[in-house]
Design a protein around this motif. Structure first.
Motif, mmCIF file in Angstrom:
data_model
loop_
_atom_site.group_PDB
_atom_site.id
_atom_site.type_symbol
_atom_site.label_atom_id
_atom_site.label_comp_id
_atom_site.label_asym_id
_atom_site.label_seq_id
_atom_site.Cartn_x
_atom_site.Cartn_y
_atom_site.Cartn_z
ATOM 1 N N LYS A 1 -74.044 4.516 -95.352
ATOM 2 C CA LYS A 1 -73.651 5.974 -95.886
ATOM 3 C C LYS A 1 -74.487 7.042 -95.281
ATOM 4 O O LYS A 1 -73.955 8.099 -94.902
ATOM 5 N N VAL B 1 -66.730 8.484 -97.493
ATOM 6 C CA VAL B 1 -67.975 7.907 -97.245
ATOM 7 C C VAL B 1 -68.846 7.619 -98.434
ATOM 8 O O VAL B 1 -69.425 6.583 -98.855
ATOM 9 N N GLU B 2 -68.800 8.644 -99.210
ATOM 10 C CA GLU B 2 -69.713 8.837 -100.363
ATOM 11 C C GLU B 2 -69.179 7.874 -101.563
ATOM 12 O O GLU B 2 -69.767 7.367 -102.431
#
Length: 364
Positions: free
Chosen positions: A326, A360-361
């Protein structure tokens, strides 16, 4: 930017020392011994963004001790296959060790996504680029090609450089009466997918003929090689040739690149502004971030452009590795974009960055 820094710091809590290894294109030299790193992250796939990913590894790795990144440029098709398998089943890349992300210039299909299973998958655009037509004709500069000429060359219909469809857009050039050798990709390639999607959009007969895909049955006159680097190198040493490749590879070898006609009928050179205009004409971004621009409509748009995606799992069994991935990807989406622009890639539009960061988070 604070969220990126926070994720990086979180990854550093679990990691201690730095080792960097960027794998060579192909699979035979992809594995390097890695020592002293707590987290090793391996990925494989598209050659289109390989120079950029190697640069990101160099820069980000210098700022992020404790994580080792390895990337093997093996082509989009093999990258997808390895991502689905979680490794290279043949054992040729990384010695068959586990991989943690894939990369492709052709976003995964719904059928491929269904194969991922419970771990789930997301596709994150990381940059965009132009597919250029570089050529080797000593004494010939500033070659200009119409849409019909491009289709004719790669279908095998146009066989000589003095063909009237090439001469018509180059009245001031002394074109040689020499056979044309198209240089194309043999391996399963996202770059091939981008250019064949463009040709099919511009010429419906192409879709029913040669077709669209990561691999094609090219005409007998074509010279088939592996990887973007392979196409560029072959054009450089083969007089009379013309090949398609990502802009960065032609630029690095100093190859002349043709000016191409776009959908609006304008002739456009492969510049950063023209590439941005091409990607900027994309329709509204869908939730899965699969955006294709096969034939940009704008007068200023370069005609052959595309995004390139990272293929990531939604869930990773190792929390430290998940946080490290990440952190790296969020850095690429933000601080890494100016590096992409400097290298001749097309930085992501702000809205695409926002949507990609949210994906992504959510990785666990």
């Amino acid at each position: 930017m604070q969220s990126v820094r926070w994720v990086v710091r979180a990854a550093l809590v679990a990691c201690a020392s730095l080792a960097l290894a960027a794998c060579s294109e192909g699979g035979d030299t992809a594995t390097e011994a890695v020592t002293g790193a707590d987290v090793v992250i391996r990925g494989a796939g598209a050659t289109f963004p390989k120079p950029l990913y190697e640069k990101w590894i160099e820069v980000y790795g210098g700022e992020t001790p404790g994580v080792t990144f390895q990337y093997a440029g093996v082509g989009s098709g093999k990258g997808i296959a390895m991502f689905l398998a979680g490794k290279d089943p043949a054992g040729e890349v990384f010695g068959g060790a586990e991989i943690h992300f894939g990369a492709s210039d052709a976003a995964m299909s719904d059928a491929d996504l269904d194969k991922v299973g419970e771990r789930g998958a997301i596709m994150v655009p990381m940059t965009g680029g132009m597919v250029v037509l570089a050529y080797n004709l000593p004494g010939v500069e500033n070659l200009t090609l119409s849409r019909e000429a491009i289709e004719g060359i790669f279908s095998g219909e146009i066989k000589r450089w003095r063909d009237e469809r090439i001469a018509a857009t180059n009245p001031d050039l002394d074109l040689p009466n020499k056979s044309i050798t198209p240089v194309v990709r043999r391996d399963s390639s996202g770059t091939t997918y981008i250019i064949t999607s463009h040709l099919a959009e511009a010429f419906p007969a192409w879709r029913d003929g040669p077709g669209v895909g990561k691999q094609l049955d090219w005409p007998a006159s074509a010279m088939e090689v592996n990887y973007n680097e392979g196409v560029a190198q072959r054009v450089k040493v083969s007089e009379g040739s013309i090949g398609y490749m990502e802009y960065q590879f032609a630029k690095r070898l100093g190859l002349p690149m043709a000016t191409l006609q776009n959908k609006a009928g304008e002739y456009v050179e492969p510049t950063a502004a023209a590439g941005s205009a091409g990607l900027g004409s994309a329709p509204e971004v869908p939730d899965d971030l699969r955006v294709f621009v096969p034939d940009p409509p704008g007068a200023d748009a370069y005609p052959i452009v595309g995004y390139t995606w990272l293929l990531l799992y939604e869930q990773y069994p190792d929390a430290a590795r998940a946080e490290a991935i990440k952190g790296a990807v969020l850095w690429g989406l933000t601080e890494g974009q100016p590096i992409a622009e400097e290298m001749g890639y097309i930085p992501l539009p702000a809205e695409m960055v926002r949507l990609a960061r949210a994906k992504v988070e959510a990785i666990q």
